[in-house]
Motif scaffolding. Structure first.
Motif, mmCIF file in Angstrom:
data_model
loop_
_atom_site.group_PDB
_atom_site.id
_atom_site.type_symbol
_atom_site.label_atom_id
_atom_site.label_comp_id
_atom_site.label_asym_id
_atom_site.label_seq_id
_atom_site.Cartn_x
_atom_site.Cartn_y
_atom_site.Cartn_z
ATOM 1 N N PHE A 61 0.289 -1.206 -0.263
ATOM 2 C CA PHE A 61 -0.014 0.075 0.376
ATOM 3 C C PHE A 61 0.751 1.211 0.164
ATOM 4 O O PHE A 61 0.743 2.149 -0.913
ATOM 5 N N TYR A 62 1.680 1.416 0.518
ATOM 6 C CA TYR A 62 2.812 1.967 0.544
ATOM 7 C C TYR A 62 3.380 2.367 -0.109
ATOM 8 O O TYR A 62 4.135 3.891 -0.721
ATOM 9 N N ARG A 63 3.835 1.404 -0.985
ATOM 10 C CA ARG A 63 4.405 1.602 -1.993
ATOM 11 C C ARG A 63 3.768 2.607 -3.558
ATOM 12 O O ARG A 63 4.041 3.334 -4.139
ATOM 13 N N ILE A 64 2.480 2.345 -3.549
ATOM 14 C CA ILE A 64 1.311 2.630 -4.434
ATOM 15 C C ILE A 64 1.076 3.889 -3.945
ATOM 16 O O ILE A 64 1.544 4.742 -4.921
ATOM 17 N N VAL A 65 0.624 4.474 -2.989
ATOM 18 C CA VAL A 65 0.711 6.184 -2.414
ATOM 19 C C VAL A 65 1.812 6.582 -2.320
ATOM 20 O O VAL A 65 0.764 8.321 -3.143
ATOM 21 N N ALA B 282 -0.958 11.697 6.658
ATOM 22 C CA ALA B 282 -2.484 10.873 6.464
ATOM 23 C C ALA B 282 -2.875 9.581 5.482
ATOM 24 O O ALA B 282 -3.009 8.327 6.274
ATOM 25 N N TYR B 283 -1.470 9.377 5.010
ATOM 26 C CA TYR B 283 -1.073 8.324 4.098
ATOM 27 C C TYR B 283 -0.185 6.748 5.013
ATOM 28 O O TYR B 283 -0.720 5.713 5.386
ATOM 29 N N THR B 284 0.526 7.433 5.999
ATOM 30 C CA THR B 284 1.228 7.107 6.800
ATOM 31 C C THR B 284 -0.297 5.942 8.124
ATOM 32 O O THR B 284 -0.116 4.894 8.473
ATOM 33 N N LEU B 285 -0.773 6.742 9.001
ATOM 34 C CA LEU B 285 -1.573 6.630 9.283
ATOM 35 C C LEU B 285 -2.953 5.777 8.692
ATOM 36 O O LEU B 285 -3.874 4.395 9.082
ATOM 37 N N LEU B 286 -2.682 5.854 7.585
ATOM 38 C CA LEU B 286 -3.648 5.254 6.684
ATOM 39 C C LEU B 286 -4.250 3.685 6.475
ATOM 40 O O LEU B 286 -4.949 3.411 6.679
ATOM 41 N N GLY B 287 -2.616 3.806 6.405
ATOM 42 C CA GLY B 287 -2.228 2.130 5.465
ATOM 43 C C GLY B 287 -2.539 1.432 6.832
ATOM 44 O O GLY B 287 -3.292 0.149 6.606
ATOM 45 N N MET C 219 -10.014 0.978 -7.020
ATOM 46 C CA MET C 219 -10.381 2.719 -6.927
ATOM 47 C C MET C 219 -8.734 2.877 -7.026
ATOM 48 O O MET C 219 -8.035 3.793 -7.705
ATOM 49 N N LEU C 220 -7.789 2.400 -5.990
ATOM 50 C CA LEU C 220 -6.910 3.341 -5.484
ATOM 51 C C LEU C 220 -5.644 2.941 -6.576
ATOM 52 O O LEU C 220 -4.669 4.185 -6.765
#
Length: 267
Positions: free
Chosen positions: A41-45, A108-113, A225-226
């Motif tokens: 997920f982190y790699r994608i975003v 936001a990306y860190t916590l969303l993951g 969608m992601l």
């Protein structure tokens, strides 16, 4: 197609083995699985608009999952989950020193993951302790078999009979016919589960199947969608012919918390 089939068989055997062998293997495997999905997920975003603090996020996810599992395995108090608070604070503090244009996008990306990936896997893990005080493999196993039944029915019926698109903007291959096929095979699988795994009555197994079919489909669409928003075809390449692990567990991400909530209410 041959590589895809071999990979799928190996993958299924590994997952089933982790569920059936022992509670400790179940714990270790799904902590590792959630960690790998989180890094995918982190790699994608990660892009010019936001770069998650990958290692802090992964450490936070592993610690939270590990402390939660220790509650069931060793009777550790849930209060120990407060040990994750310094790591959560560190997500914000690190951004102070990175001098990026939009630090709160990174935060936001860190916590969303952790919320999007780790918490659903924790929900799935909890199924093993929901019907009984000690670990019972039947609910996690039933969940996975129903989820796979839903995916298989949707794929086969959609491929050979699909005509009416379900959500063309996000997934141009998904059809209403495939959705119906997935629901049908999921329901059939749940009836088989009810016959052999009597810890839940039939109507509850059917309810679990319907929830998995609906939320599993949405979970698949959300991950699509992601990837589409980030212009990525697959979440990874660890599974030849299938993509990444996140691609294989996208249905679980929304279905597991919903199933857990349903069972907590009705049991």
């Amino acid at each position: 197609m041959r590589i895809r089939a071999i990979t799928a068989l190996f993958f299924v055997l590994v997952v089933l083995g982790s569920i059936l062998w022992s509670v400790y293997l179940f714990t270790i495997f799904f902590i590792m699985l959630s960690t790998y999905c989180l890094q995918e997920f982190y790699r994608i975003v990660a892009d010019e608009t936001g770069k998650p603090n990958r290692w802090v996020g992964i450490l936070l996810g592993v610690l939270a999952f590990g402390l939660y599992a220790a509650h069931y395995l060793a009777g550790l108090s849930m209060a120990y989950l407060l040990l994750t608070a310094p790591l959560i604070a560190n997500v914000f503090i690190v951004s102070l020193y990175q001098k990026r244009a939009k630090p709160f996008a990174d935060i936001a990306y860190t916590l969303l993951g952790v919320v999007y990936i780790v918490l659903p896997f924790v929900s799935f893990y909890t199924l093993g302790f929901t019907a009984t005080e000690a670990y019972d493999y039947r609910l996690p196993l039933g969940f996975m078999l129903i989820l796979w039944g839903n995916d298989t029915g949707a794929y086969l019926v959609g491929r050979y009979f699909g005509k009416h698109l379900l959500f063309e903007r996000i997934s141009p291959k998904k059809t209403w016919e495939g959705l119906a096929g997935g629901v049908g095979l999921a329901l059939f699988t749940s009836l088989v589960m009810a016959n052999y795994f009597t810890l839940l009555p039939t109507w509850q197994w059917v309810g679990v199947a319907l929830i998995i079919s609906i939320f599993g489909t949405y979970g698949d669409l959300v991950e699509s969608m992601l990837k589409r928003s980030q212009q990525v075809k697959d979440s990874g390449s660890v599974l030849p012919g299938h993509g990444g692990l996140l691609d294989r567990f996208d249905g679980l991400l929304l279905a597991a918390p919903a199933v857990l909530a349903f069972l907590k209410i009705v049991l």
